[in-house]
Each structure stands twice: as C-alpha cells, then as structure tokens.
Design a protein around this motif. Sequence first.
Motif, PDB file in Angstrom:
ATOM      1  N   ASN A   1       0.864  -1.174   0.000  1.00 54.11           N
ATOM      2  CA  ASN A   1       0.000   0.000   0.000  1.00 54.11           C
ATOM      3  C   ASN A   1       0.902   1.226   0.000  1.00 54.11           C
ATOM      4  N   LEU A   2       0.705   2.093  -0.983  1.00 55.00           N
ATOM      5  CA  LEU A   2       1.535   3.290  -1.084  1.00 55.00           C
ATOM      6  C   LEU A   2       1.433   4.160   0.164  1.00 55.00           C
ATOM      7  N   GLY A   3       0.346   4.031   0.893  1.00 57.95           N
ATOM      8  CA  GLY A   3       0.179   4.808   2.113  1.00 57.95           C
ATOM      9  C   GLY A   3       1.169   4.439   3.198  1.00 57.95           C
ATOM     10  N   ASN A   4       1.802   3.259   3.081  1.00 65.19           N
ATOM     11  CA  ASN A   4       2.779   2.837   4.077  1.00 65.19           C
ATOM     12  C   ASN A   4       4.199   3.299   3.758  1.00 65.19           C
ATOM     13  N   TYR A   5       4.399   3.916   2.600  1.00 61.30           N
ATOM     14  CA  TYR A   5       5.736   4.399   2.249  1.00 61.30           C
ATOM     15  C   TYR A   5       6.218   5.362   3.335  1.00 61.30           C
ATOM     16  N   PRO A   6       7.474   5.289   3.794  1.00 59.90           N
ATOM     17  CA  PRO A   6       8.625   4.617   3.180  1.00 59.90           C
ATOM     18  C   PRO A   6       8.814   3.145   3.508  1.00 59.90           C
ATOM     19  N   TYR A   7       7.881   2.511   4.223  1.00 55.49           N
ATOM     20  CA  TYR A   7       7.957   1.063   4.397  1.00 55.49           C
ATOM     21  C   TYR A   7       7.471   0.391   3.127  1.00 55.49           C
TER      22      TYR A   7
ATOM     23  N   GLY B   1       8.442  13.657  -6.756  1.00 54.32           N
ATOM     24  CA  GLY B   1       8.032  14.688  -5.812  1.00 54.32           C
ATOM     25  C   GLY B   1       6.889  14.246  -4.926  1.00 54.32           C
ATOM     26  N   ALA B   2       6.006  13.410  -5.459  1.00 56.17           N
ATOM     27  CA  ALA B   2       4.890  12.922  -4.645  1.00 56.17           C
ATOM     28  C   ALA B   2       5.383  12.043  -3.499  1.00 56.17           C
ATOM     29  N   LEU B   3       6.537  11.399  -3.677  1.00 56.44           N
ATOM     30  CA  LEU B   3       7.105  10.582  -2.606  1.00 56.44           C
ATOM     31  C   LEU B   3       7.923  11.396  -1.620  1.00 56.44           C
ATOM     32  N   THR B   4       8.559  12.467  -2.085  1.00 55.51           N
ATOM     33  CA  THR B   4       9.505  13.184  -1.237  1.00 55.51           C
ATOM     34  C   THR B   4       8.943  14.463  -0.645  1.00 55.51           C
ATOM     35  N   ARG B   5       7.837  14.965  -1.169  1.00 56.50           N
ATOM     36  CA  ARG B   5       7.199  16.157  -0.591  1.00 56.50           C
ATOM     37  C   ARG B   5       6.154  15.703   0.417  1.00 56.50           C
ATOM     38  N   ALA B   6       6.344  16.089   1.659  1.00 57.81           N
ATOM     39  CA  ALA B   6       5.509  15.571   2.742  1.00 57.81           C
ATOM     40  C   ALA B   6       4.023  15.837   2.510  1.00 57.81           C
ATOM     41  N   ALA B   7       3.686  17.033   2.025  1.00 65.56           N
ATOM     42  CA  ALA B   7       2.271  17.372   1.856  1.00 65.56           C
ATOM     43  C   ALA B   7       1.602  16.483   0.823  1.00 65.56           C
ATOM     44  N   LEU B   8       2.352  16.044  -0.196  1.00 62.28           N
ATOM     45  CA  LEU B   8       1.779  15.177  -1.222  1.00 62.28           C
ATOM     46  C   LEU B   8       1.807  13.715  -0.793  1.00 62.28           C
ATOM     47  N   ARG B   9       2.909  13.289  -0.176  1.00 56.99           N
ATOM     48  CA  ARG B   9       3.049  11.880   0.177  1.00 56.99           C
ATOM     49  C   ARG B   9       1.946  11.420   1.115  1.00 56.99           C
TER      50      ARG B   9
ATOM     51  N   VAL C   1     -11.544   3.844  -6.132  1.00 54.49           N
ATOM     52  CA  VAL C   1     -10.731   5.041  -5.972  1.00 54.49           C
ATOM     53  C   VAL C   1     -10.543   5.258  -4.483  1.00 54.49           C
ATOM     54  N   VAL C   2      -9.302   5.220  -4.041  1.00 55.94           N
ATOM     55  CA  VAL C   2      -9.016   5.333  -2.613  1.00 55.94           C
ATOM     56  C   VAL C   2      -8.999   6.777  -2.177  1.00 55.94           C
ATOM     57  N   GLU C   3      -8.411   7.636  -3.000  1.00 51.25           N
ATOM     58  CA  GLU C   3      -8.223   9.015  -2.572  1.00 51.25           C
ATOM     59  C   GLU C   3      -8.037   9.887  -3.790  1.00 51.25           C
ATOM     60  N   SER C   4      -8.614  11.081  -3.758  1.00 52.53           N
ATOM     61  CA  SER C   4      -8.330  12.090  -4.780  1.00 52.53           C
ATOM     62  C   SER C   4      -8.155  13.410  -4.073  1.00 52.53           C
ATOM     63  N   VAL C   5      -6.977  13.991  -4.200  1.00 52.11           N
ATOM     64  CA  VAL C   5      -6.638  15.176  -3.421  1.00 52.11           C
ATOM     65  C   VAL C   5      -6.014  16.207  -4.333  1.00 52.11           C
ATOM     66  N   VAL C   6      -6.405  17.472  -4.154  1.00 53.72           N
ATOM     67  CA  VAL C   6      -5.742  18.582  -4.813  1.00 53.72           C
ATOM     68  C   VAL C   6      -4.991  19.349  -3.740  1.00 53.72           C
ATOM     69  N   SER C   7      -3.667  19.434  -3.878  1.00 55.25           N
ATOM     70  CA  SER C   7      -2.840  20.113  -2.894  1.00 55.25           C
ATOM     71  C   SER C   7      -2.363  21.434  -3.443  1.00 55.25           C
TER      72      SER C   7
END
Length: 591
Positions: free
Chosen positions: A344-350, A491-499, A524-530
């Motif tokens: 699950n991408l939500g567990n990244y960085p694990y 950037g989606a992985l390394t920017r905290a607000a997006l990750r 669809v799990v999540e759709s977010v505009v940051s």
Amino acid sequence: MLAALFGGTNYSNGYAQEENPPAVTTDLRLLPRPIYQPNLTTPGAASLVVPDAPTADEMKAALIVAAGFGRMSNGELALSFLTASRFSATAWANQDLIFVGKPSAFPMLAQASLPAPSSGAGYTLSEMQPEDGILQMAVSPWDKTHVVLVVGGNTDAGVIKAAQALSTGNIQTGSNPSLAIVAGVRAGGSTVAGGGGSLIPPSTDRTFRDINYERKFVTVSQSQVDYQFDIPPGYYVGEGPYLDLVFGNSTLLDYTSSNLEVYLNDHYIGGSHFSDGTAKSGTLRISIRPSLFVSGTNFITILVNLSPLAGAAEGSFGGAMIEPESLIHVPLEPATISASDLQNLGNYPYPFINDPALANVAFILPQQNLAAWDVAVQIAFNLGRSANGAPFDLAIAYDGQIPEEVRRNHDLIIIGLPMELAIITELRNALPAPFEEGSNVAILTNLPVEYRLPEGVELGYLELLNAPWDSARTILAVLGNATGGVQQAGGALTRAALRSTIKGDFALINGETISSTDTRTGSVVESVVSGTTLPPSVEALSTGMASVQTPSVSAASRDWVPVVVIGLVVMMAIIIMIGVISGIGRKKTVK
C-alpha cells in the motif's frame, strides 16, 4: 535585542550569525557541519556532483551520500544534483559542493586547495592503498563562505568505502582533520530486521531530539515549524498518546495576540498563548486521539503567531523557541498484518526502510537519464531521513544489467520513462497500470476511471506490486509519460504534503492533483488537490463509478456557456411572443 534574549546569536535573513563569524571549517569530524547547520533557521543548500557517465558503483556511492545527508540533516538540507559537465562556478558559487566519484571526472577540483590533490589520473598519497577511499574537505575556490567535500577513491570500491564512511556521520581523521583515508567498511552490521523480517517498533516516548530535531527559533510574526516521525505498518496506536510541548518566548510580545497552534496530520490538537510564565520555559501537554495517527509518516505542525508590544518594530521584539526536549508519547500495539497489507503506497517509506541501513533497497535506473538520476538522489535522501542505521548499504543497477542477486535479495525502486526501461516491459502483466510496448502512457482500463488525456499533459505514475519472482519482495515503479512526469512522481514521494495523500497500489500525479487507486479492489481510494496550482484538465472517458472531480475548470470546458445563454434568450423570446399573441386573441373574443 534578540541576541540578548537568546544567548548572543543574531538572526538575520533566516540565518544564525555570530557577531564576528569564524572562517568556514573544513574539519571532517564536525560533519555534517558546515554543510548542514541545525541551528540555522534556513539550514542551507548543497549540490551533489557526479561524473557525466558514472559507473553503477559511483552512482551507488552518490545515493549513499544523499541518504547520509538525509539522515544527518533530518531531511532539512536542500540537496540538488548535477553532473560534472553541467558544473558552473558562477551558478553554483552560493552553496556547498559534494563531489562523488573518481578524480579524473572532476578537473575543476584542481582549483581547490585540497589536502590531497589528484594528479589527474588518481590520488598519489603514499599511505593510500589502491582500494582505499578518501574523504577531504576544503574551502570552495568559487565562494570562500562555502566548502567542497570530495568523496572519492582511485577505484569504484574505494569510492563506495568513502561514501559509506561518510554515511555514518562519524569520521576519524589523522593529523589533518580535513583528510580521512578509508581502508574498509563493515556494512550490514545494523541489528535490525531486513526485508521481509519482523518490524521493530520505535520507543513509546521520543523527544524531538530523538527524532533528530534541535531547538527551533521563531523570529518572524507568522511562522510554521514542522516535525516528522514514522509509525511502522504492523502497529496501531493504543490508548493515551500525548505531546508534551516544551517552548519559551520573549517577554517583549503582546501576549493577547501571540500564541502557538499545534496540528497532527492537519488536525488541530491544541494550543497556547505566550505569557511571562512561559518566557523561560513552558510545557503544554496535549492529549491526542489515537485515530489521528496514521501508519507511515506522521506530521506535527506548529503555527506560531508573534505580535510585538505597542511601539516595538517588527523584528525587534524577540521571538519564541520550540525545545528539543519536547516529548511525544505514542504507545504502539502490534496488529495482525500480512504481506499484502504492506503493498500500500500509504505505508511508504515502508517496506524500504525495514532495514535501517537500507540494505534491502535497490534502485534500478536508466543509464542515461539525468532526470531519473536526480529523482533517485531525492528519494535516497528522503529514505535516509527515516533510516537510522549506518553505514548505509543500498544497491543500484542500471536497467538491462540487473544481477540476479539484486532481484532475489532486494526490494526494488525503478525510476524513469517506461520506454527506456526493459524491466517495465518484463513486468507488464504484473503492473497495476501497464504500458503498451513503445509507449510511455499507462493503460488505465484496469482502473475504475479511464482517462482521455489532452496532448502535452505531463503525468507521473506510482505503481506498487509484489515481485513476480518472489512475493515477499516489493517493487515500486516511479514513472511518467514524460521527463516532467517522472519528476512529479518522485516529488509525490519526497514532498511531505503530497506523500500523505497517497494510498492503494497506483497513483496518478497531475501537477498538484493526486488520484490514488487500489486496482485490486477497483476502488478510488483518494483524490486530493494540494496547494494552489491548477493542473491541466483530465477528461473522464468512461467510468465504472463516479469520476474524480477537480476544482479547476479548463477553458475548453467553459465553451458551452455562451451557447446555453443564447439558447435561453431565444426560448424566452418565443415564450413572450406566444403569450402576447394569445392575449390579443382573448381580447378580440371578449369584444
């Protein structure tokens, strides 16, 4: 004024400056200083310089150095990346420079007064063996307020040794503190579980210093201070978590309008006004609902509002401090977890930091793609922030040259354009969103929403899957339909607000818009505009459920407005004419 309040240090333009600043230090034993200085409100910037055609081992060394500075700076150093031929003394004069590789790649270093200069072909120190690594630091010849740090060796093995020694953050030197010769490194000595092993929970009580944050000074009227900490998947937060926030403040504040507010993962959890009672040291205990914590990375945000006493000019009234003795109490309880739960991408960085020395991670990169290399550097830097092992021992292979040992023993992070990566073609049937041969555009027919994409829109893709050759191994693909798309995915992985918005096994990144999907369930799990950037529109072609809406409206989607308005006007005119004619007919009948 502030120097008197906070112990003799002056704060100007975001930097802590002594009254008479000393010459820049080149003592390796003080690393990460002077490249990263935690007491600065703006920690500084550095560039990582690699050869134009780095070998796989030189690239491995560069990523280890990036991870090392990610850990040593707690992710606060602004680290950029360039190759030797792109180096410009003018453009890069305002920051520290870190050269990683064999000396023949860096002729510009002849201008630096290094303690062990290269002959051009290699280092000729009598005490240096052929396979040794070398670390050396000197004042930058292009900017006397910055330094150049050389992480090198006469062979690839030596370069890796130097990088791994650096990643420990504890350099041993001889009589010259600016020079260290590295004879050997014992990698893999961290006492933690590797990939696929059991996860080790962090301590229940951790101070801000435990998670690598020192005292934070706030000296402007409105400021934000951020902290990150990780909760590994496989654990949930039990009863009674709290934050003991330790802070202090100047006595020259208007206490009626000076305060701090505390948020956890964007949820308000508490706050306090400043006062004479908190001037030297105040402690605010905030009880936290367990449900506000998330698996993976969590964010504490402190908003500080400062107002001067009447008649005091802004900047002359002191400020506030957040102390590293602040403590967060997070009781963790083990939860039942399966291998599929980790996908699950939500567990990244694990699971990529399951081994705190990153020995379970291998980067798979194209051999000639600077943008992909840059994304790899930023991801390694970010992983290093969350990993506490040393020395780092991550692996890297160029696409098409992946050793079987790397496949068997590592979780893979693949970065680049799909057309340039043979391994993406190999994984085609396993990817959540595969690619046609010869195309960088993902096939989204497996998703609940299929998109028709306008020409020229750069999109990033994040795809998470089990390795087909070993279900205990994880693969993360960081891809894009263009170079800019790969950078957005990174950037989606390394920017905290997006990750923090990414979930499921597939994410589509379109500017600041992220749509996360779990293709295994079709939802669809999540759709977010940051942020405030309005991305290009993405038109939904067909849906199995409601399409994802964004707040932006493209110009093309507004073309129907004039047509509708004209049509309504014509219809109203016809209705009025019919009413008039009918009225006339009734009048004639009455007469």
